[in-house]
Structures are given as C-alpha cells and as structure tokens.
Design an enzyme around this catalytic site. Structure first.
Site, mmCIF file in Angstrom:
data_model
loop_
_atom_site.group_PDB
_atom_site.id
_atom_site.type_symbol
_atom_site.label_atom_id
_atom_site.label_comp_id
_atom_site.label_asym_id
_atom_site.label_seq_id
_atom_site.Cartn_x
_atom_site.Cartn_y
_atom_site.Cartn_z
ATOM 1 N N ASP A 14 28.612 75.977 14.324
ATOM 2 C CA ASP A 14 27.946 77.285 14.268
ATOM 3 C C ASP A 14 26.629 77.313 15.014
ATOM 4 O O ASP A 14 26.021 76.281 15.292
ATOM 5 C CB ASP A 14 27.654 77.648 12.815
ATOM 6 C CG ASP A 14 26.473 76.838 12.258
ATOM 7 O OD1 ASP A 14 26.495 75.596 12.364
ATOM 8 O OD2 ASP A 14 25.521 77.444 11.738
ATOM 9 N N GLU B 171 33.782 64.183 10.833
ATOM 10 C CA GLU B 171 32.611 64.954 11.249
ATOM 11 C C GLU B 171 32.945 65.786 12.482
ATOM 12 O O GLU B 171 33.801 65.415 13.286
ATOM 13 C CB GLU B 171 31.456 63.962 11.503
ATOM 14 C CG GLU B 171 30.148 64.536 11.942
ATOM 15 C CD GLU B 171 29.508 65.547 11.013
ATOM 16 O OE1 GLU B 171 30.172 66.520 10.656
ATOM 17 O OE2 GLU B 171 28.316 65.392 10.689
ATOM 18 N N ASP B 172 32.275 66.911 12.607
ATOM 19 C CA ASP B 172 32.518 67.773 13.764
ATOM 20 C C ASP B 172 31.928 67.185 15.045
ATOM 21 O O ASP B 172 32.582 67.132 16.071
ATOM 22 C CB ASP B 172 31.949 69.186 13.510
ATOM 23 C CG ASP B 172 30.510 69.178 13.000
ATOM 24 O OD1 ASP B 172 29.898 68.092 12.872
ATOM 25 O OD2 ASP B 172 29.982 70.268 12.724
ATOM 26 N N ASP C 51 25.540 63.893 17.172
ATOM 27 C CA ASP C 51 24.465 64.292 18.069
ATOM 28 C C ASP C 51 23.438 63.148 18.105
ATOM 29 O O ASP C 51 23.662 62.145 18.771
ATOM 30 C CB ASP C 51 23.887 65.614 17.533
ATOM 31 C CG ASP C 51 22.915 66.290 18.475
ATOM 32 O OD1 ASP C 51 22.954 66.015 19.679
ATOM 33 O OD2 ASP C 51 22.106 67.110 17.999
ATOM 34 N N LYS D 169 28.305 63.779 21.491
ATOM 35 C CA LYS D 169 27.236 64.110 22.449
ATOM 36 C C LYS D 169 26.461 62.834 22.688
ATOM 37 O O LYS D 169 25.381 62.627 22.133
ATOM 38 C CB LYS D 169 26.298 65.140 21.808
ATOM 39 C CG LYS D 169 26.377 66.515 22.365
ATOM 40 C CD LYS D 169 25.178 67.316 21.915
ATOM 41 C CE LYS D 169 25.580 68.572 21.214
ATOM 42 N NZ LYS D 169 24.409 69.388 20.815
ATOM 43 N N VAL E 109 26.972 73.539 21.388
ATOM 44 C CA VAL E 109 28.311 74.124 21.357
ATOM 45 C C VAL E 109 28.610 74.798 20.016
ATOM 46 O O VAL E 109 28.015 74.451 18.986
ATOM 47 C CB VAL E 109 29.392 73.052 21.650
ATOM 48 C CG1 VAL E 109 29.296 72.564 23.084
ATOM 49 C CG2 VAL E 109 29.279 71.877 20.681
ATOM 50 N N ARG F 1 31.795 80.072 13.814
ATOM 51 C CA ARG F 1 32.579 78.947 13.292
ATOM 52 C C ARG F 1 34.082 79.157 13.475
ATOM 53 O O ARG F 1 34.835 78.208 13.663
ATOM 54 C CB ARG F 1 32.307 78.747 11.795
ATOM 55 C CG ARG F 1 30.945 78.148 11.485
ATOM 56 C CD ARG F 1 30.931 77.640 10.051
ATOM 57 N NE ARG F 1 29.584 77.483 9.509
ATOM 58 C CZ ARG F 1 28.833 76.388 9.670
ATOM 59 N NH1 ARG F 1 29.308 75.374 10.357
ATOM 60 N NH2 ARG F 1 27.644 76.325 9.149
ATOM 61 N N LYS G 234 29.384 72.174 6.806
ATOM 62 C CA LYS G 234 30.610 72.943 6.800
ATOM 63 C C LYS G 234 31.398 72.731 8.092
ATOM 64 O O LYS G 234 32.551 73.100 8.196
ATOM 65 C CB LYS G 234 30.274 74.441 6.680
ATOM 66 C CG LYS G 234 29.417 74.811 5.514
ATOM 67 C CD LYS G 234 29.043 76.305 5.640
ATOM 68 C CE LYS G 234 27.835 76.597 4.791
ATOM 69 N NZ LYS G 234 27.350 77.982 5.031
ATOM 70 N N GLY G 235 30.699 72.139 9.070
ATOM 71 C CA GLY G 235 31.237 72.086 10.427
ATOM 72 C C GLY G 235 32.569 71.390 10.598
ATOM 73 O O GLY G 235 33.338 71.715 11.499
HETATM 74 P P1 IMP Z 1 22.912 64.503 14.087
HETATM 75 O O1 IMP Z 1 22.448 64.024 12.760
HETATM 76 O O2 IMP Z 1 21.789 64.784 15.045
HETATM 77 O O3 IMP Z 1 23.966 63.631 14.713
HETATM 78 O O4 IMP Z 1 23.487 65.968 13.890
HETATM 79 C C1 IMP Z 1 24.646 66.186 13.271
HETATM 80 C C2 IMP Z 1 24.823 67.635 12.878
HETATM 81 O O5 IMP Z 1 24.076 68.573 13.675
HETATM 82 C C3 IMP Z 1 26.260 67.966 13.139
HETATM 83 O O6 IMP Z 1 27.051 67.595 12.049
HETATM 84 C C4 IMP Z 1 26.225 69.458 13.374
HETATM 85 O O7 IMP Z 1 26.328 70.118 12.135
HETATM 86 C C5 IMP Z 1 24.859 69.708 13.971
HETATM 87 N N1 IMP Z 1 24.970 69.857 15.441
HETATM 88 C C6 IMP Z 1 24.633 68.951 16.371
HETATM 89 N N2 IMP Z 1 24.892 69.410 17.610
HETATM 90 C C7 IMP Z 1 25.402 70.639 17.450
HETATM 91 C C8 IMP Z 1 25.884 71.637 18.379
HETATM 92 O O8 IMP Z 1 25.912 71.492 19.617
HETATM 93 N N3 IMP Z 1 26.358 72.789 17.825
HETATM 94 C C9 IMP Z 1 26.357 73.025 16.487
HETATM 95 N N4 IMP Z 1 25.939 72.116 15.598
HETATM 96 C C10 IMP Z 1 25.459 70.943 16.071
HETATM 97 MG MG MG Z 2 28.007 68.924 10.591
#
Ligand code: IMP
Ligand code: MG
Length: 180
Positions: free
Chosen positions: A153, A93-94, A97, A125, A147, A159, A38-39
C-alpha cells in the site's frame, strides 16, 4: 503509475515458489506459515492455496512503514497466537526493504525455539538493505522504487491491485512517496 510485475508473472512465480516449498517441506508435519500483516496477505493466500503439505497459519503485525520510530526500531503490534517452539516456521513477507522488520521477527522466532525458520518474500529491494537477511524463497528482485499492489500500500491505498506497480514521484530515500 507504471506496472512493474504483471498479474501473469505473479501467478507464474507464486506457482514456482509453491512447488519449491511443497518439495522442501514434504517430510514436515509441523509447518507453521506466519504472515506479516497486512502487506503479505494477498501473496500468502495465493501461495498457500497451492501447497499440499499440512500446515497451520498465523500472523504478526509490526509498526507501519514510515512511522516515527528511529531506524531499525520495530514495534510488534500483534504477536502470533500459536506456539512456535518445535515448529518449522515459514515467514511470509511482501517485501524486504531495509531488512529491519524481518531481522527482528526472524530473531524472535528463533529465540522462541522454532525447529527451523525460513523466509519467503515476494519482493526483494536489495539496494535498500541495511541489515543482511537471508531470503530462502524469493519472488522477484526489484529496483529501489516505491511499489504498490498485490497487498502493498501507499497510505492504505492500492492493496487490491492484482499486479505490482510503481508510484510516480516516489521518494524512496525518505521511505515514503512524496505527495506529488
Ligand atoms: P523493512 O523493515 O525496511 O525491510 O520494511 C519492511 C516493510 O516496509 C514491508 O513489509 C512493507 O510493509 C514496507 N515497505 C517497504 N517498501 C515498500 C514499498 O515499496 N511499498 C510499500 N510498502 C513498502
Ligand atoms: Mg509488510
């Protein structure tokens, strides 16, 4: 809670990204903007309202952050409804990470025969990355902190904040904030 990216900075940067995207896709009549629920919703709405090129929208939803899946294992909870073949897909994408979510989704879109696939992410990040991801349109690079706000969230809270904030006491190594 400490403000990391202000509302004014978000508005300005979203405007800049929209101008860039509008320019790059001006000759495409098959742009499909795909948000990751939802981000990305707040960012996506603000961004797309500023585009003038013709486009369609759709959504993916993946397993939530911190779920009891092994690292790198991403579940698709909701798939896109529209056909992807032959489309110029812009994934929105928000935050990037570890990169596992996007790596999976980008691969899936290519596998399904998209004509092009690009990524637009509000936050990067970079230090937390485990798989390499090319971000074609990037809002801000941020430190490895947890964050919230503007779609992001913590346990479904925050959110709707109109800015990006850092949650104090966040344990980023575990991927989720400590409950302090
Ligand atoms: P990844 O697969 O590790 O890149 O994670 C992606 C998802 O983790 C993002 O789309 C977010 O929904 C969530 N996420 C990663 N870091 C944060 C944060 O700092 N705050 C909130 N959600 C996060
Ligand atoms: Mg997300």
């Amino acid at each position: 809670m400490r403000v990391l990216v202000t509302q004014e900075d978000l508005e300005r940067r979203v405007g800049e990204l929209a101008a860039e995207i509008d320019r790059d896709y001006k000759d495409s009549d098959r742009l499909l903007c795909v948000g990751v629920l939802k981000g990305s919703v707040f960012f996506m709405v603000d961004l797309l309202k500023k585009l003038t090129v013709p486009l369609a929208i759709d959504f993916f939803q993946t397993s939530s952050y911190g779920a009891s899946t092994t690292p790198g294992e991403v579940r698709i909870r909701k798939d896109v409804d529209l056909p992807v073949r032959g489309k110029d897909v812009l994934l929105i994408e928000d935050i990037v990470d570890t990169g596992h979510t996007l790596n999976t989704i980008l691969g899936l879109l290519r596998f399904r025969g998209a004509r092009s696939v690009r990524l637009c992410a509000l936050l990067d990040k970079k230090e937390a990355r485990e798989v390499e991801i090319q971000i074609d349109y990037r809002g801000f690079e941020i430190e490895n902190l947890f964050v919230v706000g503007y779609g992001l969230d913590f346990d479904e809270h925050y959110r709707n904040l109109p800015y990006i904030a850092v949650l104090d006491g966040a344990d980023t190594a575990a991927g989720v904030p400590s409950p302090s």
